[in-house]
Design an enzyme around this catalytic site. Sequence first.
Site, short mmCIF file in Angstrom:
data_model
loop_
_atom_site.label_atom_id
_atom_site.label_comp_id
_atom_site.label_asym_id
_atom_site.label_seq_id
_atom_site.Cartn_x
_atom_site.Cartn_y
_atom_site.Cartn_z
N CYS A 2 51.43 35.88 -8.42
CA CYS A 2 51.56 35.01 -9.59
C CYS A 2 52.91 35.23 -10.26
O CYS A 2 53.32 36.36 -10.51
CB CYS A 2 50.46 35.20 -10.62
SG CYS A 2 48.83 34.82 -9.98
N ARG A 27 56.38 34.37 -5.52
CA ARG A 27 55.33 35.30 -5.95
C ARG A 27 53.93 34.75 -5.72
O ARG A 27 52.94 35.46 -5.85
CB ARG A 27 55.50 35.62 -7.44
CG ARG A 27 56.82 36.27 -7.78
CD ARG A 27 56.87 36.61 -9.24
NE ARG A 27 55.94 37.66 -9.56
CZ ARG A 27 56.24 38.95 -9.60
NH1 ARG A 27 57.47 39.34 -9.34
NH2 ARG A 27 55.34 39.84 -9.89
N TRP A 82 48.86 32.87 -7.17
CA TRP A 82 48.27 33.39 -5.93
C TRP A 82 46.81 33.64 -6.28
O TRP A 82 46.49 34.49 -7.10
CB TRP A 82 48.96 34.69 -5.51
CG TRP A 82 48.51 35.17 -4.17
CD1 TRP A 82 49.00 34.80 -2.95
CD2 TRP A 82 47.49 36.14 -3.90
NE1 TRP A 82 48.34 35.46 -1.95
CE2 TRP A 82 47.40 36.29 -2.50
CE3 TRP A 82 46.63 36.89 -4.70
CZ2 TRP A 82 46.50 37.15 -1.89
CZ3 TRP A 82 45.72 37.75 -4.09
CH2 TRP A 82 45.67 37.87 -2.69
N ASN A 108 48.60 37.04 -14.77
CA ASN A 108 48.78 37.64 -13.45
C ASN A 108 47.93 38.91 -13.43
O ASN A 108 48.00 39.68 -14.38
CB ASN A 108 50.26 37.98 -13.24
CG ASN A 108 50.51 38.73 -11.95
OD1 ASN A 108 49.73 38.64 -11.01
ND2 ASN A 108 51.60 39.47 -11.90
N GLY A 109 47.14 39.12 -12.39
CA GLY A 109 46.32 40.32 -12.32
C GLY A 109 44.85 39.96 -12.16
O GLY A 109 44.52 38.84 -11.79
N GLU A 509 56.49 47.33 12.62
CA GLU A 509 57.17 46.37 11.75
C GLU A 509 57.41 45.05 12.49
O GLU A 509 57.24 43.96 11.94
CB GLU A 509 58.48 46.99 11.24
CG GLU A 509 59.35 46.10 10.38
CD GLU A 509 58.69 45.63 9.08
OE1 GLU A 509 57.60 46.10 8.74
OE2 GLU A 509 59.29 44.75 8.43
N LYS A 513 55.89 41.49 11.21
CA LYS A 513 56.74 40.31 10.96
C LYS A 513 56.20 39.10 11.72
O LYS A 513 56.15 38.00 11.20
CB LYS A 513 58.20 40.56 11.40
CG LYS A 513 59.00 41.48 10.56
CD LYS A 513 59.47 40.91 9.24
CE LYS A 513 58.54 41.24 8.11
NZ LYS A 513 58.71 42.48 7.41
N GLU A 516 52.83 37.84 10.08
CA GLU A 516 52.92 37.16 8.78
C GLU A 516 53.74 35.88 8.85
O GLU A 516 53.49 34.95 8.07
CB GLU A 516 53.42 38.09 7.67
CG GLU A 516 54.85 38.50 7.76
CD GLU A 516 55.28 39.40 6.60
OE1 GLU A 516 54.79 39.24 5.49
OE2 GLU A 516 56.14 40.28 6.84
N HIS A 532 45.40 54.83 26.63
CA HIS A 532 44.13 55.21 26.01
C HIS A 532 43.36 53.99 25.50
O HIS A 532 42.48 54.14 24.67
CB HIS A 532 44.38 56.22 24.89
CG HIS A 532 45.10 57.44 25.37
ND1 HIS A 532 44.48 58.41 26.13
CD2 HIS A 532 46.39 57.81 25.25
CE1 HIS A 532 45.37 59.35 26.44
NE2 HIS A 532 46.54 59.00 25.92
N LYS A 635 54.88 37.57 -2.58
CA LYS A 635 55.89 38.62 -2.43
C LYS A 635 55.46 39.94 -3.04
O LYS A 635 55.71 41.00 -2.49
CB LYS A 635 57.19 38.13 -3.10
CG LYS A 635 58.37 39.07 -2.95
CD LYS A 635 58.87 39.04 -1.54
CE LYS A 635 60.00 40.03 -1.30
NZ LYS A 635 60.18 40.28 0.13
#
Length: 640
Positions: A2, A27, A82, A108-109, A509, A513, A516, A532, A635
């Site tokens: 948010c 955001r 968000w 936000n939260g 990583e 990438k 997402e 394994h 973000k």
Amino acid sequence: MCGIIGYVGEQSALDVTLGGLRRLEYRGYDSAGIAVVGAGALRVVRRAGKLSNLEKALAETDDGAVVGEAMAGTTGMGHTRWATHGGPTDTNAHPHTDCTGAIAVIHNGVIENFTALRSELFGAGHELASETDTEVVAHLLEAELGRPGAGELAALAAAEGGDGGRHPLTEAVRRVCQRLSGSFTLVVLHRDFPDVVVGARRNSPLVVGLGAGETFLASDVAAFIAHTRQALEIGQDQIVEARRDGVRIIDFAGEPVEGRPYHVDWDASAAEKGGYPYFMLKEISEQPAVLADTLRGRLSSDGAIVLDEERLSGEDFRDIDKVFIVACGTAYHAGLIAKYAIEHWTRLPCEVEMASEFRYRDPVLDRSTLVVAISQSGETLDTLMAVKHAREQKARVLAICNTNGSTIPRESDAVLYTRCGPEVGVAATKTFLGQVAACLLVGLFLAQARGILYGDEVGAYVEKLQRMPDLVARTLGTVGPVRELARSLAGARTVLFLGRHVGYPVALEGALKLKELAYMHAEGFPAGELKHGPIALVEQGVPVVVVVPSPRGRAVLHDKVVSNIQEVRARGARTIVIAEEGDHLVEPFADHLIRVPATPSLFAPLVTTIPLQVFACELALARGLDVDQPRNLAKSVTVE
Ligand code: M6R
């Protein structure tokens, strides 16, 4: 998570808040909304979906007038969401209003006790329209401001704007905040108080921008950077009353407090695309310069590594007997790389943990434990909570962060800023490189503080590190074939990534990438684990990316990875091999060979990560996806 902007000043609040939302959209982009106070009215427009939907709504005509033009006023606020509670619909979009339509709130939260508050409000006859936790705040404020017998508030209202009096809206926000649990940044407007915007925060970001005759409240400085670079940090559990000529800050108990002023050291152009079609492409290309900035001036004239903030003594650092690294996502991968460097250079045991798990398993911490918290935003709630837990247990905390004025550095005993500038693309790229470099510096700092490495040894490492920006630039110059390869794999169903030693976090990583950005199944494994279990995933044509360690490092490790490449190839994998220049042993087994410059082993992630960033970005673009705003993500993750 948010984006929030509040504004009081002399410009059109609609223009300023829309401009701010454009910079904050990274955001969250599930919905967006705006409220403006002017001419005795509070007007709210909100729409599900990206900001462009809100912009379309503002351009529509209603009753013969353009909706946006009717929103005249110089006090307003905007929100980009968000979604947490309630799906991304028009009704759940912020701002939310009370029953009278006089109060508007953005948030936000997560308000954790909202269910109980909602029942109470329903019981008192309030009508709540949305499924959000936020809406309760508008109605609680309505109850506070209109409560029978609230003589004190009425008296304060009469003195609105008076020098000594606390504004009634501020007081109402303070009382409501005391009833909320969870994490929140709130910004509140009231139709009858057009000269004031009130903000509040607990465990969620809020900064103030101080302009000439105008004041901004925002989730981050990007929202107001086009107007002012003078900012003010707001502490935990504080309320800020913003007017054109400045702010008053109080804590939740009502005591006046001071904000910490700071100057933002980047300008609006840093948060523009600069000719690139996507922020991500720009941010990948900025990496040589960013790395140079992270490393600049880190060695003092007497050969000591310099942190940015240090509230601990040399003795405190010497007493450390264990290191924990806490972080999330990409920052966690940087932490995994740090473990190799810290253990190698300091001989201290170092554990790396996902911040979201850390405090819930009751880790053994005391004053001789150092917790290194890595966070680009400095606001990731999981990491912040891990930091708070560590400090409660008396551990020392060192933050590696990209965002000046954010919460995690404030809550830490020492800070090293990565100085990467704003990263707008939701996928972390340049800040990962900054974090890896910062982790290496922290390793050297600890080794020096503990007397394990001498100044000249540390200096020699730093000198080698300072050559890395050139090697990163060289790597970027040779990634053309990676783009072609990525496009050819746009139809793949799964991609596997293998690595060993510091190449293992790089494999993780690379897989993150790809997940997402391209929404593909991708997994990273330690190459040694292959036999394994994961090798069962290999079938004809499956792309397997292998990050090969230098043959000049531990040759035995290199040879084992070469064997792993052969093992997957024998089972039909299409091998994509990332290997150092001059490593000829890999050539017979690589269907695609991507070369990176030779580096010291511990520094290799600074170059091997780059082809993987380019690979994921290009593959996602080939699939027609938005690499700056991947679905379901935001973000900065400010909810747990
Ligand atoms: O702001 P932070 O570094 O604390 O964020 C941590 C993660 O949310 C972040 O790295 C995330 O995994 C990235 N979007 C991945 O590209």
